[in-house]
Design a protein around this motif. Structure first.
Motif, PDB file in Angstrom:
ATOM      1  N   GLU A   1       3.257   6.820   4.299  1.00  0.00           N
ATOM      2  CA  GLU A   1       2.380   5.681   4.077  1.00  0.00           C
ATOM      3  C   GLU A   1       2.467   5.417   2.679  1.00  0.00           C
ATOM      4  OE1 GLU A   1      -1.550   6.547   5.295  1.00  0.00           O
ATOM      5  OE2 GLU A   1      -0.974   6.897   7.418  1.00  0.00           O
TER       6      GLU A   1
ATOM      7  N   LEU B   1       3.482  -5.570   2.400  1.00  0.00           N
ATOM      8  CA  LEU B   1       2.318  -4.994   2.663  1.00  0.00           C
ATOM      9  C   LEU B   1       2.375  -3.724   3.455  1.00  0.00           C
ATOM     10  CD1 LEU B   1       0.033  -7.874   3.444  1.00  0.00           C
ATOM     11  CD2 LEU B   1       0.064  -6.635   1.042  1.00  0.00           C
TER      12      LEU B   1
ATOM     13  N   SER C   1       0.331  -2.311   4.996  1.00  0.00           N
ATOM     14  CA  SER C   1      -0.420  -2.728   6.691  1.00  0.00           C
ATOM     15  C   SER C   1       0.538  -3.025   7.855  1.00  0.00           C
ATOM     16  CB  SER C   1      -1.547  -3.521   6.233  1.00  0.00           C
ATOM     17  OG  SER C   1      -1.351  -5.067   5.764  1.00  0.00           O
TER      18      SER C   1
ATOM     19  N   THR D   1       4.555   0.157  10.899  1.00  0.00           N
ATOM     20  CA  THR D   1       4.316   0.849  12.241  1.00  0.00           C
ATOM     21  C   THR D   1       5.254   1.903  12.221  1.00  0.00           C
ATOM     22  OG1 THR D   1       3.702   0.425  14.362  1.00  0.00           O
ATOM     23  CG2 THR D   1       5.501  -0.522  13.504  1.00  0.00           C
TER      24      THR D   1
ATOM     25  N   ASN E   1       4.642 -10.086   7.026  1.00  0.00           N
ATOM     26  CA  ASN E   1       3.568  -9.188   6.760  1.00  0.00           C
ATOM     27  C   ASN E   1       2.413  -9.113   8.028  1.00  0.00           C
ATOM     28  OD1 ASN E   1       4.133  -7.620   4.173  1.00  0.00           O
ATOM     29  ND2 ASN E   1       4.383  -9.739   3.526  1.00  0.00           N
TER      30      ASN E   1
ATOM     31  N   PRO F   1       0.794  -7.481  11.285  1.00  0.00           N
ATOM     32  CA  PRO F   1       0.624  -5.876  11.495  1.00  0.00           C
ATOM     33  C   PRO F   1       1.805  -5.491  12.394  1.00  0.00           C
ATOM     34  CG  PRO F   1      -1.571  -7.020  11.740  1.00  0.00           C
ATOM     35  CD  PRO F   1      -0.477  -8.234  11.641  1.00  0.00           C
TER      36      PRO F   1
END
Length: 326
Positions: free
Chosen positions: A85, A142, A144, A147, A220, A222
């Motif tokens: 992360e 980002l 965010s 995945t 960006n 998700p």
């Protein structure tokens, strides 16, 4: 269940979880996983914690990988998450010569008077100028958007031209600020795979062309950056400038290019990014996409598509596209 695609070298790092458990930082070796939260006496909570102490921990990881008496668990049956992360994501654009030339042709307006040959020649000349001026193009993504390597990718309803961009990603192992090209690779802990999805229709701001590109909207959403499966230590990769980047769509090869086609190599990109920003352990630096994107093929992503991406020695990620439901 994890796809058993093993990395090169004695071990790799990843983030894993049991079916009903919490994610944990793991050491992957010979299709087995060791929970580093328990195996290391300082109990890291994630891979980024390991990278914060990378230089002192790397020899310990080598020793753990060779110890068969530890509490190893089989990889098969574990869920594989994005390996790290990051706090920051740096992305290199227009860094593969053939990719830029292909996009220049694909993005021509209907009233462009140039022939295909002229457009390609102008793009090639532009790449030559950039190389001579020694100015990479790096922008910010980002965290965010990240995945896992086997998670479904949701295609937003507003994305009219969703495209794939498989890329080599360098993972930073210690703070880097204003580092030279010669020392830059010593700040890289390892490498992983990133698929930097892009909505081509949203790249350029058509309402005000002087603004230029809109990377927030186009890149960006998700889940638009599947990452992993593994973080392979830099010492296991002989030459990041000589790796094969391959993406298949529903089993058909779309991207198949060497990192030799990069205009600026990993060392140059790390040095350039660190000239303006302070790179932190766990940060990602995506090195750009090679040729073979959907715009080139005239075929963009849609519901049900399955992408499989691999880079030499780094394993395989496999993601399925699903359309957004209201």
């Amino acid at each position: 269940m994890a796809t058993l695609a093993q990395p090169v070298g004695p071990f790799a790092l990843g983030t894993f979880s049991a079916p009903d458990g919490d994610p944990f930082p793991g050491l992957l070796a010979r299709e087995r996983v060791l929970d580093l939260g328990s195996a290391l006496d300082w109990a890291p909570s994630g891979v980024r914690d390991v990278l914060e102490r990378w230089e002192e921990t790397l020899p310990v990881l080598h020793a753990l990988a060779a110890d068969d008496g530890l509490a190893w668990q089989p990889l098969d049956g574990l869920r594989v998450h994005a390996p790290v992360e990051p706090r920051q994501v740096f992305q290199s654009g227009a860094n593969y010569r053939q990719h830029v030339i292909d996009l220049e042709v694909a993005h021509r307006s209907p009233d462009d008077p140039r022939t295909v040959a002229q457009a390609r020649a102008e793009a090639a000349a532009m790449m030559d100028r950039r190389a001579a001026e020694d100015m990479p193009y790096v922008f910010i993504g980002l965290p965010s958007a990240i995945t896992g390597p086997y998670d479904d990718v949701v295609l937003p309803a507003w994305a009219r031209q969703p495209d794939w961009e498989l890329e080599l990603a360098a993972v930073i192992g210690r703070p880097a600020y204003r580092v030279s090209v010669e020392e830059a690779l010593s700040y890289v802990a390892g490498y992983t795979i990133a698929n930097d999805l892009t909505d081509r229709a949203g790249v350029f701001r058509r309402d005000m062309k002087a603004i230029g590109t809109d990377w927030l909207r186009s890149k960006n959403a998700p889940g638009f950056t599947p990452l992993g499966p593994w973080l392979v230590p830099a010492g296991s990769i002989a030459d990041p400038g000589d790796l094969r980047v391959t993406l298949t769509l529903n089993g058909e090869t779309m991207q198949d290019e060497s990192t030799k086609d990069m205009l600026f190599d990993v060392a140059r990109l790390v040095s350039y990014a660190s000239a303006s920003a302070r790179l932190l352990p766990g940060d990602l630096l995506l090195t750009g996409s090679p040729a073979g994107n959907g715009m080139h093929w005239g075929r963009l992503l849609r519901d049900g598509d399955v992408m499989a991406g691999t880079i030499t020695g780094l394993g395989v990620q496999r993601t399925r596209c699903v359309k957004e439901t209201p």
